[in-house]
Design a protein around this motif. Structure first.
Motif, mmCIF file in Angstrom:
data_model
loop_
_atom_site.group_PDB
_atom_site.id
_atom_site.type_symbol
_atom_site.label_atom_id
_atom_site.label_comp_id
_atom_site.label_asym_id
_atom_site.label_seq_id
_atom_site.Cartn_x
_atom_site.Cartn_y
_atom_site.Cartn_z
ATOM 1 N N ASN A 1 1.794 4.923 -2.821
ATOM 2 C CA ASN A 1 2.087 5.507 -3.971
ATOM 3 C C ASN A 1 1.164 4.961 -5.026
ATOM 4 O O ASN A 1 1.378 4.350 -5.913
ATOM 5 C CB ASN A 1 3.520 4.874 -4.385
ATOM 6 N N GLY A 2 -0.278 5.098 -4.581
ATOM 7 C CA GLY A 2 -1.144 4.668 -5.579
ATOM 8 C C GLY A 2 -1.550 3.397 -5.877
ATOM 9 O O GLY A 2 -2.336 2.942 -6.347
ATOM 10 N N ILE A 3 -0.872 2.359 -4.838
ATOM 11 C CA ILE A 3 -1.220 1.115 -4.816
ATOM 12 C C ILE A 3 -1.966 0.709 -3.622
ATOM 13 O O ILE A 3 -1.583 1.117 -2.280
ATOM 14 C CB ILE A 3 0.009 0.220 -4.861
ATOM 15 N N GLU A 4 -2.984 -0.166 -3.631
ATOM 16 C CA GLU A 4 -3.913 -0.627 -2.589
ATOM 17 C C GLU A 4 -3.848 -2.064 -2.884
ATOM 18 O O GLU A 4 -4.202 -2.671 -3.792
ATOM 19 C CB GLU A 4 -5.294 0.151 -2.608
ATOM 20 N N ASN B 1 0.788 -1.271 -0.048
ATOM 21 C CA ASN B 1 0.024 0.010 0.012
ATOM 22 C C ASN B 1 0.959 1.215 -0.113
ATOM 23 O O ASN B 1 2.015 1.341 0.634
ATOM 24 C CB ASN B 1 -0.981 -0.056 1.058
ATOM 25 N N GLN C 1 -4.782 -3.102 -6.665
ATOM 26 C CA GLN C 1 -5.123 -1.990 -7.290
ATOM 27 C C GLN C 1 -3.983 -1.013 -7.545
ATOM 28 O O GLN C 1 -3.393 -0.689 -6.364
ATOM 29 C CB GLN C 1 -6.097 -0.968 -6.986
ATOM 30 N N ASP C 2 -3.541 -0.795 -8.686
ATOM 31 C CA ASP C 2 -2.216 0.164 -8.888
ATOM 32 C C ASP C 2 -2.692 1.290 -9.865
ATOM 33 O O ASP C 2 -3.061 1.269 -11.066
ATOM 34 C CB ASP C 2 -1.333 -0.570 -9.721
ATOM 35 N N ASP C 3 -3.237 2.462 -9.261
ATOM 36 C CA ASP C 3 -3.575 3.506 -10.111
ATOM 37 C C ASP C 3 -2.506 4.199 -10.870
ATOM 38 O O ASP C 3 -3.165 4.376 -12.075
ATOM 39 C CB ASP C 3 -4.086 4.605 -9.021
ATOM 40 N N SER C 4 -1.359 3.979 -10.778
ATOM 41 C CA SER C 4 -0.482 4.620 -11.679
ATOM 42 C C SER C 4 -0.474 3.739 -13.032
ATOM 43 O O SER C 4 -0.124 4.327 -13.793
ATOM 44 C CB SER C 4 0.922 4.727 -10.925
ATOM 45 N N ARG C 5 -0.571 2.526 -13.023
ATOM 46 C CA ARG C 5 -0.534 1.581 -14.200
ATOM 47 C C ARG C 5 -1.916 1.317 -14.693
ATOM 48 O O ARG C 5 -1.997 0.772 -15.664
ATOM 49 C CB ARG C 5 0.383 0.412 -13.815
ATOM 50 N N ASN C 6 -2.920 1.668 -13.881
ATOM 51 C CA ASN C 6 -4.277 1.356 -14.193
ATOM 52 C C ASN C 6 -4.697 0.079 -14.276
ATOM 53 O O ASN C 6 -5.011 -0.423 -15.307
ATOM 54 C CB ASN C 6 -4.605 2.083 -15.606
#
Length: 211
Positions: free
Chosen positions: A54-57, A52, A82-87
């Motif tokens: 840096n945009g990762i959950e 969790n 979920q990795d928002d930076s890599r979608n």
């Protein structure tokens, strides 16, 4: 009662100390089991927490350790990443990983679907099955073997976005196995009753396949 019917005092003393030894040994084993169970739970929690940020959950919902006294069972009600930076996103149903005390290096896991994935450049997928089991033969530095076996495996596009799902394929069984081979990894697999939906291959019709 004659003297021949009486238990010798030394025999009773040895019996007493044997009982004490068994009780102490069981107590030490129980303490060790619960210590290790607590360690497994805390380390698993740390591993999830390290993801969790840096945009990762990442989450393992309701992580529990059970199975006393003859096994360790780690369960999660669901898994999510979920990795928002890599979608990129993926979620899975429940996980139950079990290893028995007598086979500590051969854990197995049962996973419940569906597996839902979202990756850039691909339609979100919904992959489901009736039974899916993973088995591992642990070694160092890599496992000696990782195998997966699924029954009634199927895939479609994820209907979560409100569109009608597109059926992709279904298979009666699917088996895969990975083994390290030097710097490479060998893969062997098989499937039965594989049916590919015509809509997934531009309307072409294929018979059920085994391979």
């Amino acid at each position: 009662m004659t003297s021949n019917d009486e238990r010798p005092p030394n025999f009773l003393r040895r019996l007493f100390w044997l009982g004490v030894f068994i009780v102490v040994l069981f107590g030490l084993y129980s303490a060790g089991w619960f210590y290790l169970a607590d360690k497994v739970k805390s380390e698993a929690g740390k591993a999830v927490a390290e993801f969790n940020g840096n945009g990762i959950e990442a989450d393992c919902v309701n992580l529990t350790v059970s199975g006393y006294p003859l096994s360790f069972a780690v369960t999660c009600d669901s898994l999510a990443y979920q990795d928002d930076s890599r979608n990129v996103a993926a979620s899975l149903g429940s996980l139950k990983a079990v290893t028995h005390i007598t086979q500590i290096l051969s854990p197995g896991a049962d996973l419940q679907g569906p597996l839902r994935t979202s990756v850039p450049g691909m339609a979100p997928l919904w992959i489901d099955w009736d039974n899916l089991r993973a088995n591992v033969k642990l070694s160092w530095p890599l496992p000696r073997r990782v195998s997966l076996e699924a029954e009634a495996l199927s895939a479609q596009t994820d209907p979560a976005d409100g569109t009608d799902p597109v059926e992709l394929f279904s298979a009666g069984t699917a088996v895969g196995e990975l083994r390290p081979n030097g710097q490479d990894i060998d893969y062997a697999g098989s499937f039965t009753d594989l049916e590919i939906d015509p809509g997934a291959i531009d309307g072409r019709v294929l018979p059920p396949l085994d391979g």
